[in-house]
Design a protein around this motif. Structure first.
Motif, PDB file in Angstrom:
ATOM      1  N   TYR A 186       5.508   0.187  -5.386  1.00 15.95           N
ATOM      2  CA  TYR A 186       5.655  -0.126  -6.681  1.00 15.95           C
ATOM      3  C   TYR A 186       4.755  -1.437  -7.668  1.00 15.95           C
ATOM      4  O   TYR A 186       4.148  -1.236  -8.327  1.00 15.95           O
ATOM      5  CB  TYR A 186       6.629   0.764  -7.730  1.00 15.95           C
ATOM      6  N   TYR A 201       1.342  -2.383  -6.609  1.00 19.03           N
ATOM      7  CA  TYR A 201       0.556  -1.318  -7.073  1.00 19.03           C
ATOM      8  C   TYR A 201       0.310  -1.951  -8.484  1.00 19.03           C
ATOM      9  O   TYR A 201      -0.608  -2.068  -9.009  1.00 19.03           O
ATOM     10  CB  TYR A 201       0.803   0.228  -6.739  1.00 19.03           C
ATOM     11  N   VAL A 202       1.630  -1.463  -9.264  1.00 20.37           N
ATOM     12  CA  VAL A 202       1.557  -1.675 -10.741  1.00 20.37           C
ATOM     13  C   VAL A 202       0.358  -2.874 -11.274  1.00 20.37           C
ATOM     14  O   VAL A 202      -0.700  -3.262 -12.316  1.00 20.37           O
ATOM     15  CB  VAL A 202       2.169  -1.200 -11.123  1.00 20.37           C
ATOM     16  N   SER A 209      -5.206   5.831 -12.793  1.00 22.67           N
ATOM     17  CA  SER A 209      -5.260   4.732 -12.527  1.00 22.67           C
ATOM     18  C   SER A 209      -6.746   3.783 -12.895  1.00 22.67           C
ATOM     19  O   SER A 209      -7.140   3.172 -13.702  1.00 22.67           O
ATOM     20  CB  SER A 209      -5.112   4.324 -10.734  1.00 22.67           C
ATOM     21  N   ALA A 237       2.293   6.210 -10.548  1.00 18.55           N
ATOM     22  CA  ALA A 237       2.119   5.330  -9.313  1.00 18.55           C
ATOM     23  C   ALA A 237       3.692   5.596  -9.125  1.00 18.55           C
ATOM     24  O   ALA A 237       3.893   5.088  -7.415  1.00 18.55           O
ATOM     25  CB  ALA A 237       2.291   3.653 -10.203  1.00 18.55           C
ATOM     26  N   LEU A 247      -2.400  10.026  -9.724  1.00 19.62           N
ATOM     27  CA  LEU A 247      -2.846   8.099  -9.780  1.00 19.62           C
ATOM     28  C   LEU A 247      -4.467   8.113  -9.893  1.00 19.62           C
ATOM     29  O   LEU A 247      -4.207   7.162 -10.418  1.00 19.62           O
ATOM     30  CB  LEU A 247      -1.592   8.214  -8.466  1.00 19.62           C
TER      31      LEU A 247
END
Lengths: 252, 330, 94
Positions: free
Chosen positions: A200, A203-204, A143, A107, A139
């Protein structure tokens, strides 16, 4: 100021290369031991990509004076000379730890490489161009697994939450700029980590929400960029560098 | 070879006249080099023999990851690390193709895995020997993969379509494996004296086990005739072993290494190398589970499977949840 | 074991404008993972290929045909090709 720029580029190449090398080293230890055959193959591809990237980054570092060649840089430095984040040196643990470590790394890795494609230094941009495609796939894969296993069985959920609790404190280092990062960004050589951290975190958080996982509270653990590692690092190097050390100067 | 101890189920080879019409049509197809496909009629013995042979072959690929895999983290250069990783990965891939080929015969991969992990199914004896030095990685590529290729090339013409196709893919991918092993040996033999000693030591330890990969001598091999009539096996064990010795001895000479068998010498009259008796007692002991690494190899596979159960189940649980949500939304 | 991942058949279209062809099978828990596994197993992740997967149980078959699997290993992994290693002529074929 060509000399200063080269020093910065060299430092960046070591950071990128060491992250790829140490994570590749960790991941490759799964070969033959993964939970299912398809994963054995997929994970080996990730490790192969990372080792391929290592050759490029450490090759660049060697050109700029870090050693005679990429192998010397990889196999003849001691722990204090390594610039990888603490995250990638964390042990494989169960397969959940391995996937979570990969996800927290990917990520960051993918947007970092996307940023490096725009680097003012063509050598950096070229390596990033090639590596970003690989990182994009890593990724996607990691994910997918975090979402599926987080929102899977009770056991898989608990294992992924445990992995997140253990590893999250190490993730912050990737997006926390030190002086070198600031100088790299100012020179247009690398992206601004403060901007990257926003991406970051967004997204996470999105993935963890989908995975029904809770981000733990706690201090960020860092030191890798300055060569201050966890005790794991010595064991990794003892394993990885053993032949080179036992037979100095030999050709393989 | 990778399937060293396959007992075929036929009761001796029948002539065409002795066969029922179905079996006769089947045998005529094989004789005419027409492939047998999953839905075609086949004798039960053919199906069972193939399941045993293909699954043993697959198990060998899977267990075969371990002796080399344990050197990936210690490979001496980045290039060697990548090459070894790619090679061990190929072995996983080849195991996968072979399990899939066996699945077309009505057995599931989980069933085959269960047979391996319970110790019921066999795999090649060669993988029960330890890799002690980096030179062993060279010796395995050169000798073990060399022997494997010799056996697998004719299997591309196997009468069973899915097996034959899997072997075509395997042979295509595997062609670099032996060369990378020989390349490691060359580097060691050109290197420092300690490196060359390492190479000689590896050859000493891997020579006999490699020759045993072809299975027991033809006289002791009860199942060859039926398997050959069925087109599952193309050459006898001794034929392939001789071919291997003939190709390998000059390769050892080129390296400046000595084959650890005082009886190896060129026999002008036969047009082949002679070689000494092999220790078949050792072979049967290793096959029975008493080799140097049998317990470790099986233990590693059992651990991988058991530790990974939650992962496999977790993903299935998610897939079911998603299907249920999709159904509810429709 | 009831929890075994289902079996999928994999069809890949290479870069040369041909139609998809059957290359083999694999196990996966769902279709997205099946596609990713297919990429990892059957193309060693070559870019620019199109992959179809279908659960084996959903395929209706007449009688078996003869299809030869064929594919190109990833172009960037040159060491997968035997010619990457220089073997002296004296050694003979390998």
């Amino acid at each position: 100021m060509a000399g200063d720029t080269d020093k910065l580029v060299c430092e960046l190449a070591l950071r990128m290369g060491d992250n790829a090398l140490i994570l590749g080293q960790r991941v490759s230890a799964w070969c033959g031991h993964a939970p299912v055959l398809e994963e054995d193959i997929a994970l080996a591809n990730v490790a192969l990509d990372l080792i391929g990237q290592t050759k490029l980054w450490l090759g660049l570092a060697a050109e700029l004076g870090a050693g005679d060649n990429a192998d010397d840089v990889a196999f003849l430095r001691d722990a204090r000379g390594f610039r990888n984040s603490l995250l990638v040196e964390q042990p494989n643990g169960d397969y959940g730890h391995t996937l979570m470590r990969q996800f927290l790394f990917d990520a960051w890795h993918y947007p970092m490489l996307q940023g490096l494609k725009e680097s003012a230094d063509i050598r950096i941009a070229e390596i990033a161009e090639k590596s970003a495609k690989e990182a994009a796939y890593h990724l996607e894969r990691s994910s997918d697994f975090v979402v599926r296993l987080g929102d899977g069985s009770d056991e898989s959920h608990d294992r992924m939450q445990a992995a997140l609790n253990a590893l999250y404190p190490f993730a912050g280092e990737l997006t926390a700029p030190d002086e070198t990062d600031e100088a790299l960004a100012a020179a247009g050589l690398a992206p601004d980590l403060n901007v990257l951290r926003q991406q970051y975190d967004d997204y996470v958080s999105r993935i963890f929400a989908e995975a029904t996982l809770t981000v733990p509270e706690g201090a960020v653990r860092k030191g890798g960029k300055a060569g201050l590692h966890t005790e794991e690092m010595g064991y990794i190097l003892a394993d990885m560098q053993w032949l080179q050390r036992a037979y100095p100067g030999a050709t393989w | 070879m990778y399937a060293q101890e396959v007992k075929s189920t036929g009761q001796g080879v029948k002539s065409l006249d002795e066969m029922e019409p179905d079996e006769r049509a089947f045998q005529e197809k094989i004789n005419a080099d027409v492939k047998i496909e999953p839905k075609d009629w086949m004798p039960e013995g053919y199906r069972k023999t193939l399941i045993r042979q293909i699954s043993q072959h697959a198990h060998s690929e899977i267990v075969g990851q371990l002796p080399e895999g344990n050197w990936i983290t210690r490979a001496p250069t980045l290039e060697r690390k990548a090459i070894l990783l790619a090679k061990v990965q190929d072995e996983a891939g080849h195991g996968l193709y072979l399990y899939c080929a066996a699945e077309t015969l009505g057995v599931s991969r989980d069933q085959m895995t269960e047979q391996l992990l319970s110790g019921k199914a066999k795999y090649s004896s060669i993988f029960n020997y330890p890799t002690l030095t980096w030179a062993d990685i060279g010796a395995i590529g050169w000798l073990v993969d060399g022997a494997a290729i010799m056996n697998q090339v004719p299997l591309q013409r196997c009468s069973y379509g899915p097996y034959s196709r899997a072997m075509i893919r395997v042979c295509k991918e595997e062609s670099f494996h032996q060369r990378q092993g020989y390349d490691i040996m060359m580097k060691l033999c050109e290197g420092a004296p300690e490196q060359k000693d390492m190479a000689q030591d590896a050859l000493n330890r891997w020579w006999q086990p490699s020759l045993m990969m072809f299975g027991p001598p033809d006289g002791d091999s009860v199942h060859s005739a039926q398997s050959m009539a069925w087109g599952i096996k193309q050459n006898t064990n001794d034929e392939l072993r001789q071919k291997f010795v003939d190709e390998t001895v000059p390769q050892a000479e080129y390296l400046g290494l000595t084959v650890p068998d005082p009886d190896v010498k060129w026999n002008e009259a036969r047009g082949h190398y002679d070689f000494g008796e092999l220790d078949w007692d050792e072979f049967y002991e290793v096959l029975k589970g008493n080799g140097p690494c049998n317990k470790e190899r099986l233990g590693a596979r059992q651990k991988a499977w058991t530790d990974g159960a939650w992962f496999r189940e977790g993903l299935m649980a998610h897939a079911k949840k998603r299907d249920a949500r999709k159904m509810a939304a429709e | 074991m009831s929890n075994e991942w289902p079996l999928w058949e994999v069809f890949i279209r290479g870069q040369h404008g041909l139609s998809h062809r059957h290359v083999g099978s694999l196990h996966a828990p769902d279709q997205e993972i099946a596609i990713k596994n297919a990429r990892d197993v059957y193309t060693r992740r070559n870019e620019g290929v199109s992959i179809w997967v279908v659960q084996s149980k959903d395929i209706a078959a007449s009688s078996p045909g003869d299809k030869e699997p064929l594919y190109e290993p990833s172009n960037s992994k040159v060491y997968r090709h035997p010619t990457f290693f220089d073997i002296p002529d004296e050694v003979g074929k390998m």
